[in-house]
Design a protein around this motif. Sequence first.
Motif, PDB file in Angstrom:
ATOM      1  N   ASP A 156      50.189  31.082  36.753  1.00  0.00           N
ATOM      2  CA  ASP A 156      49.611  32.374  36.397  1.00  0.00           C
ATOM      3  C   ASP A 156      48.486  32.189  35.389  1.00  0.00           C
ATOM      4  N   ILE A 157      47.657  33.226  35.266  1.00  0.00           N
ATOM      5  CA  ILE A 157      46.512  33.159  34.360  1.00  0.00           C
ATOM      6  C   ILE A 157      46.180  34.581  33.895  1.00  0.00           C
ATOM      7  N   HIS A 158      45.773  34.703  32.627  1.00  0.00           N
ATOM      8  CA  HIS A 158      45.373  35.997  32.079  1.00  0.00           C
ATOM      9  C   HIS A 158      43.856  36.101  32.191  1.00  0.00           C
ATOM     10  N   LEU A 159      43.374  37.064  32.976  1.00  0.00           N
ATOM     11  CA  LEU A 159      41.943  37.192  33.230  1.00  0.00           C
ATOM     12  C   LEU A 159      41.249  37.994  32.134  1.00  0.00           C
ATOM     13  N   PRO A 160      39.992  37.673  31.851  1.00  0.00           N
ATOM     14  CA  PRO A 160      39.242  38.441  30.844  1.00  0.00           C
ATOM     15  C   PRO A 160      39.008  39.871  31.306  1.00  0.00           C
ATOM     16  N   ALA A 161      38.956  40.781  30.352  1.00  0.00           N
ATOM     17  CA  ALA A 161      38.819  42.203  30.678  1.00  0.00           C
ATOM     18  C   ALA A 161      37.446  42.547  31.232  1.00  0.00           C
ATOM     19  N   ASP A 162      36.419  41.735  30.886  1.00  0.00           N
ATOM     20  CA  ASP A 162      35.062  42.057  31.338  1.00  0.00           C
ATOM     21  C   ASP A 162      34.703  41.398  32.666  1.00  0.00           C
ATOM     22  N   GLY A 163      35.700  40.883  33.377  1.00  0.00           N
ATOM     23  CA  GLY A 163      35.469  40.395  34.733  1.00  0.00           C
ATOM     24  C   GLY A 163      35.019  38.946  34.816  1.00  0.00           C
ATOM     25  N   CYS A 164      35.155  38.381  36.018  1.00  0.00           N
ATOM     26  CA  CYS A 164      34.739  37.002  36.279  1.00  0.00           C
ATOM     27  C   CYS A 164      34.788  36.743  37.777  1.00  0.00           C
ATOM     28  N   GLN A 165      34.249  35.610  38.163  1.00  0.00           N
ATOM     29  CA  GLN A 165      34.444  35.156  39.534  1.00  0.00           C
ATOM     30  C   GLN A 165      35.776  34.417  39.570  1.00  0.00           C
TER      31      GLN A 165
END
Length: 219
Positions: free
Chosen positions: A154-163
């Motif tokens: 699992d991974i916590h994604l940044p709130a401002d988006g990413c590829q």
Amino acid sequence: MKRNLTIFTQTIGEDVMKYSKIILIALLTAIGMNFSLAQGMTPGVPAGWTFNDVAQEKYQIGVDTTIGSKEHPVLYIGAKQAKENDFASLTQVIESGAFSGKVVELTVSAKFIGDSKNSEFWIRCHKSEKSKKWNAIASSFGKEMQDWSKVSMDIHLPADGCQLEIGIGVRGQGQLWIRDIQFNTATVDRKTLERKPLAERVKLAEPQAEFKNLNFSEH
């Protein structure tokens, strides 16, 4: 003496015929097995996935309905003429969109035969096309899996988006079978350990609208 020679000659002849039949049966069995495998395996990259160009001649890839089913076939990636530093990768990339700021989880069922460090699954997040650094990577620790095993990260994604990329990798020699891929948001962040995975050697593919064909039924 002549009678003994005749008996000896007949015995040799019978033995030659017996072993010839055994060899012929073995060859026919082998041909039958190969034909059966050829029927069950459909070579090619499943729709929606990107296979790295370098691997085309060194690895074979396809889906096998003899292990799974027509609706849920099993993906196979196996070394053909691969050397120690060669690798094959199968990836998908999307804009994180609705996943932004959330914990996401990748789960697969897999079997792997080969060096225990030569199979890998990962999630990675890339914020800037100009930057070569990844904001986050979570990857499985390679292991030999002679029976079907569950691999999860699992991974916590940044709130401002990413590829956002999910990936499957094989290094060097080895054979990998994959089924039951699931990618979802998770309720608990288990903080999967990050490391420098095979992903860092894989060129980012073009992003698409959403993850597709996680059951490999389209090929």
